[in-house]
Design an enzyme around this catalytic site. Structure first.
Site, short mmCIF file in Angstrom:
data_model
loop_
_atom_site.label_atom_id
_atom_site.label_comp_id
_atom_site.label_asym_id
_atom_site.label_seq_id
_atom_site.Cartn_x
_atom_site.Cartn_y
_atom_site.Cartn_z
N ASP A 153 0.89 -1.18 0.00
CA ASP A 153 0.00 0.00 0.00
C ASP A 153 0.92 1.22 0.00
O ASP A 153 1.00 1.95 0.96
CB ASP A 153 -0.95 0.00 1.19
CG ASP A 153 -0.25 -0.03 2.53
OD1 ASP A 153 0.91 -0.50 2.60
OD2 ASP A 153 -0.84 0.45 3.53
N ASP A 183 6.95 1.44 2.18
CA ASP A 183 6.73 0.48 1.09
C ASP A 183 7.68 0.77 -0.07
O ASP A 183 8.18 -0.14 -0.73
CB ASP A 183 5.30 0.56 0.55
CG ASP A 183 4.24 0.46 1.60
OD1 ASP A 183 3.56 -0.57 1.66
OD2 ASP A 183 4.06 1.43 2.37
N VAL A 224 3.03 -6.19 2.79
CA VAL A 224 3.44 -5.18 3.75
C VAL A 224 2.37 -4.10 3.92
O VAL A 224 2.65 -3.02 4.45
CB VAL A 224 4.80 -4.56 3.36
CG1 VAL A 224 5.90 -5.60 3.42
CG2 VAL A 224 4.74 -3.92 1.98
N HIS A 252 9.27 0.22 8.46
CA HIS A 252 8.65 -1.07 8.77
C HIS A 252 8.77 -2.11 7.64
O HIS A 252 9.26 -3.22 7.83
CB HIS A 252 7.17 -0.87 9.08
CG HIS A 252 6.88 0.16 10.11
ND1 HIS A 252 7.17 -0.02 11.45
CD2 HIS A 252 6.33 1.40 10.01
CE1 HIS A 252 6.80 1.05 12.12
NE2 HIS A 252 6.29 1.92 11.28
N ASP A 253 8.28 -1.72 6.45
CA ASP A 253 8.12 -2.69 5.37
C ASP A 253 9.46 -3.19 4.83
O ASP A 253 9.57 -4.33 4.36
CB ASP A 253 7.29 -2.08 4.25
CG ASP A 253 5.91 -1.66 4.72
OD1 ASP A 253 5.48 -2.13 5.79
OD2 ASP A 253 5.27 -0.85 4.03
#
Length: 323
Positions: free
Chosen positions: A11, A16, A135, A253-254
């Site tokens: 997303d 990302d 993710v 994060h991803d």
């Protein structure tokens, strides 16, 4: 060594974007395609952002992009359960993502096939050697499993960025990706696939710093310069919204989920345990329930959950791949 076949499901916001660049540029990964899904922003934004990243890297002839689901499976259907997406927290914070990633607008297009049907077709024709790295919200993966359950036996592994054991972000009990589409998260967790969960507990350990951003920018590569920009953008947002213990660092994060596929040792304190997702619609809606202490005597482990990560290894991997 043979490259790992990977499909990313994103997303696309800033983290990302880094994940896509890592998967696309790693010499250890064969990125078969990228699927977009509603999440950080609506599907039009996340798809455009995905196209921007692929085109920015000059890889549009090698990495196809497939547009996926525009809404969660059911969480927006019940009045009052969701007051619209985006709603609160990171979703609604332009300080973290914004509508568009800071890359030139795309001139390329998605593939004509819907992401869900491409996933099914690709997996069913495979030799069971493809790893999925979702993710964002798990809508595309769950829909594919619902339409064709046999793909569960054709998936080598699913490495999910989502959930939280002790760390949360969107509500007092839930992480964003699982909260957006908890039914989808539960379908995937109950699928019987080989699953590794990379939750906030791990991603908050594997942070990147402003010094890392300087090193990436000084490399002069397009990916390094873009990632440096994203780190600085995110650090400014997190400094206001969710400050890290070291104020000059920020989670990406991803990207950690992609690094975990390349080198599983980047994850630490990995626990094989039972994970459930709250879909009741109450205060714990979307909560990932990780039975780390094995209190459910009648439940068998269904996932490996990383409770920490190696910050130095993660930083080194990002710079080695993108610089």
């Amino acid at each position: 060594m043979e490259k790992q076949k990977v499909i990313l499901d994103v997303d696309t916001g800033t983290d990302d974007a880094v994940a896509i660049m890592l998967a696309a540029l790693s010499p250890d990964v064969e990125l078969l395609g990228v699927c977009s899904v509603n999440g950080n922003r609506g599907i039009d934004f996340t798809t455009e952002n995905t196209l921007r990243v692929v085109e920015y890297l000059g890889l549009q002839d090698r990495i196809p992009v497939y547009r996926g689901c525009s809404l969660p499976m059911v969480s927006t259907l019940t009045p009052g359960r969701r007051d619209g997406i985006p709603a609160t927290g990171e979703m609604d914070s332009n300080n973290i993502h914004g509508d568009y990633v800071e890359l030139p607008p795309s001139t390329i297009h998605t593939q004509p096939e819907h992401a869900v049907f491409w996933l099914i077709d690709t997996l069913m024709k495979s030799d069971g050697d493809i790893t999925l790295i979702p993710v964002g919200p798990l809508t595309n993966i769950a829909m594919a499993l619902r339409i064709e359950p046999r793909i569960a036996q054709k998936i080598k592994q699913i490495v999910i960025m989502g959930g939280g054991y002790k760390e949360v972000n969107i509500t007092p009990s839930a992480e964003f990706n699982f909260w957006v589409d908890p039914e989808a998260a539960k379908i995937v967790m109950d699928s019987g696939c080989d699953i590794t969960v990379v939750p906030l507990d791990a991603t908050h350990k594997a942070v990147l710093s402003l010094a890392d951003a300087d090193a990436l920018e000084s490399s002069g590569t397009p990916a390094g310069k873009a990632t440096a920009r994203f780190i600085r953008h995110r650090q400014a947002g997190y400094k206001v919204w969710q400050p890290m213990a070291d104020i000059d660092t920020v989670p990406i994060h991803d990207a950690l989920a992609v690094c975990a596929v390349i080198d599983p040792d980047v994850l630490q304190n990995v626990v094989h345990t039972y994970v459930d997702i709250d879909i009741a619609g109450g205060a714990a809606d979307g909560m990932s329930i990780c039975d780390v202490d094995k209190r459910y005597k009648d439940k068998q482990p269904n996932a490996c959950v990383a409770l920490s990560a190696d910050k130095d290894r993660f930083s080194r991997m990002v710079k080695e791949i993108l610089c």
